[in-house]
Design a protein around this motif. Structure first.
Motif, PDB file in Angstrom:
ATOM      1  N   ALA A  52       0.831  -1.205   0.000  1.00 38.73           N
ATOM      2  CA  ALA A  52       0.000   0.000   0.000  1.00 38.73           C
ATOM      3  C   ALA A  52       0.867   1.257   0.000  1.00 38.73           C
ATOM      4  O   ALA A  52       0.590   2.220  -0.730  1.00 38.73           O
ATOM      5  N   VAL A  53       1.926   1.253   0.808  1.00 39.76           N
ATOM      6  CA  VAL A  53       2.826   2.407   0.840  1.00 39.76           C
ATOM      7  C   VAL A  53       3.541   2.550  -0.496  1.00 39.76           C
ATOM      8  O   VAL A  53       3.671   3.652  -1.044  1.00 39.76           O
ATOM      9  N   ARG A  54       4.012   1.408  -1.039  1.00 35.05           N
ATOM     10  CA  ARG A  54       4.660   1.426  -2.351  1.00 35.05           C
ATOM     11  C   ARG A  54       3.762   2.036  -3.413  1.00 35.05           C
ATOM     12  O   ARG A  54       4.176   2.903  -4.184  1.00 35.05           O
ATOM     13  N   ASP A  55       2.497   1.578  -3.447  1.00 34.78           N
ATOM     14  CA  ASP A  55       1.565   2.068  -4.461  1.00 34.78           C
ATOM     15  C   ASP A  55       1.334   3.559  -4.327  1.00 34.78           C
ATOM     16  O   ASP A  55       1.248   4.277  -5.331  1.00 34.78           O
ATOM     17  N   ALA A  56       1.222   4.043  -3.090  1.00 34.34           N
ATOM     18  CA  ALA A  56       0.979   5.469  -2.882  1.00 34.34           C
ATOM     19  C   ALA A  56       2.166   6.306  -3.355  1.00 34.34           C
ATOM     20  O   ALA A  56       1.994   7.349  -3.997  1.00 34.34           O
ATOM     21  N   VAL A  57       3.378   5.844  -3.056  1.00 33.91           N
ATOM     22  CA  VAL A  57       4.568   6.593  -3.465  1.00 33.91           C
ATOM     23  C   VAL A  57       4.725   6.576  -4.983  1.00 33.91           C
ATOM     24  O   VAL A  57       4.972   7.611  -5.618  1.00 33.91           O
ATOM     25  N   VAL A  58       4.557   5.389  -5.574  1.00 36.75           N
ATOM     26  CA  VAL A  58       4.713   5.272  -7.026  1.00 36.75           C
ATOM     27  C   VAL A  58       3.675   6.119  -7.753  1.00 36.75           C
ATOM     28  O   VAL A  58       3.993   6.841  -8.708  1.00 36.75           O
ATOM     29  N   GLU A  59       2.417   6.050  -7.304  1.00 36.49           N
ATOM     30  CA  GLU A  59       1.370   6.841  -7.955  1.00 36.49           C
ATOM     31  C   GLU A  59       1.638   8.326  -7.815  1.00 36.49           C
ATOM     32  O   GLU A  59       1.447   9.109  -8.764  1.00 36.49           O
ATOM     33  N   GLY A  60       2.110   8.738  -6.639  1.00 30.18           N
ATOM     34  CA  GLY A  60       2.422  10.148  -6.438  1.00 30.18           C
ATOM     35  C   GLY A  60       3.536  10.632  -7.341  1.00 30.18           C
ATOM     36  O   GLY A  60       3.487  11.741  -7.880  1.00 30.18           O
ATOM     37  N   LEU A  61       4.571   9.812  -7.526  1.00 31.32           N
ATOM     38  CA  LEU A  61       5.658  10.191  -8.423  1.00 31.32           C
ATOM     39  C   LEU A  61       5.200  10.215  -9.873  1.00 31.32           C
ATOM     40  O   LEU A  61       5.628  11.064 -10.666  1.00 31.32           O
TER      41      LEU A  61
END
Length: 407
Positions: free
Chosen positions: A142-151
């Motif tokens: 979930a944290v990975r997805d949030a960071v990747v989507e934000g970038l």
């Protein structure tokens, strides 16, 4: 057992050309192998069976596969091991060998018994995001997805080299969620955005206040000079050292005059990136419940510009040949000419009973669908007061499914 007071030490393994052993050819291996191959690892798979996807990787030479169970000594010379079988005894034995040989080892069945953990990873423009949250893979993902989507979409800013130039970005059919992630990121990094009226206008409200937004529909000099004026605006801002996004509806090269803009920039020596977009010719019918092809109904579809009528000398369409096709015809920019287009198709042999659907403002909150036939579509469009933008679909695929929206 892992000591929660001792968190895992994060490190990036450089595995190119180095031996990696994967024991077990099931779903875990299927998920992990592509990243190992991409890292350039020399991968040996040890398993009596494998999923079809893993089998293909072996057939194409991406990995080596020994079709048998694990044996002591399989980890000889390995730098890294992934143990992912359903046989607990085999997993324990392989893990013990890894410990004895000092090989970092991931265990899919028992994270506490492993000497390494696989982080949740994602990659964006050369940046690898890797997240570990103890023994909680869902939280890591979930944290990975949030960071990747934000970038990707620019909502999470990170220092990066600023690259002046122009990007021709296809914004898709209108729904702001249908722009590509690359297009959205370039928008977030832009200094200047030159936008078409058919682009996803809601995205403009998300831009930072310092971004200059230029409405291409209001660039002066009238309709005839509009494209030249747009080209000049792109060139002027790019030469000023700004990052410019030309935000276009649909795809830049599907009746979008994107190549004209790229050629104008190339003539001035200006770098240009083209970001494809989802074309309304396919996406809008889909949003209205119409497949442009369907088994046993249509084996081809043809996309035609309707901005000039069949009898106009500027038309490049062979209407007689088009009428003889049995597949789907998709007309863009043809609302005011659809009566003439329908007459030409019927005159050249297409049945007057051929179903037609007109989808106005497709994929947006105001989407509506109007159904007719070639015989009636001209009058129906007038009576229903259909206005551009609208995509017109002609063919039996119109009747494959019931309309998703009322006329």
């Amino acid at each position: 057992m892992a000591n929660p007071a001792h968190p895992a030490y994060p490190v990036g393994l450089r595995l190119a050309g180095r031996r990696v052993v994967v024991i077990g050819g099931g779903q875990v291996a299927q998920r992990r192998l592509p990243a190992l191959v991409a890292a350039g690892a020399d991968v040996l798979l040890v398993s009596p069976s494998a999923t079809p996807s893993v089998d293909v990787m072996a057939e194409t030479g991406e990995i080596r596969w020994e079709r048998r169970r694990y044996q002591d000594g399989d980890l000889d010379g390995a730098w890294y091991a992934l143990i992912a079988t359903r046989d607990r005894a085999a997993n324990d034995a392989a893990s013990a060998e890894a410990e004895a040989r000092r090989v970092w080892c991931v265990r899919a069945d028992d994270a506490d018994a492993a000497t390494a953990w696989t982080p949740a990873t994602g990659r964006v423009e050369g940046v690898t995001v890797a997240v570990l949250s103890g023994n909680d893979p869902r939280r890591s993902a979930a944290v990975r997805d949030a960071v990747v989507e934000g970038l990707r979409d620019g909502s999470l800013t990170a220092a990066r080299p600023r690259v002046p130039g122009v990007a021709l970005v296809g914004g898709g059919p209108g729904d702001p969620d249908l722009i590509t992630v690359r297009g959205r990121r370039l928008l977030a990094e832009a200094d200047v955005v030159i936008a078409d009226r058919l682009g996803p206008r809601d995205l403009l409200d998300e831009l930072p206040p310092h971004v200059e937004v230029i409405d291409a529909a209001k660039i002066p000099y009238g309709r005839f000079m509009a494209q030249e004026a747009i080209n000049n605006a792109l060139i002027e801002h790019a030469k000023a050292g700004k990052a410019v996004v030309r935000l276009k509806g649909g795809d830049p090269y599907v009746f979008g005059r994107g190549m004209e803009e790229l050629q104008a920039l190339a003539a001035e020596g200006i770098a240009c990136t083209v970001v494809p977009g989802i074309s309304s010719s396919i996406s809008v019918p889909s949003a209205a419940g119409i497949p442009v092809t369907h088994r046993g109904v249509a084996h081809e579809f043809t996309v035609v510009s309707g901005h000039v009528g069949p009898d106009d000398p500027r038309s490049l369409v062979d209407w007689a040949a088009l009428a003889k096709l049995t597949g789907t015809i998709v007309i863009l920019m043809g609302v005011d000419k659809i009566g003439l287009i329908a007459e030409a198709l019927v005159r050249h042999g297409r049945s007057a009973d051929t179903p037609v659907a007109v989808v106005q403002e497709g994929t947006t909150a105001t989407q509506r669908r109007v159904d007719a036939t070639l015989a009636t579509v001209g009058e129906t469009v007038k009576a229903q007061e259909v206005r551009p933008p609208a995509v017109i679909v002609i063919g039996d695929v119109v009747r494959v499914n019931a309309p998703l929206t009322d006329a």
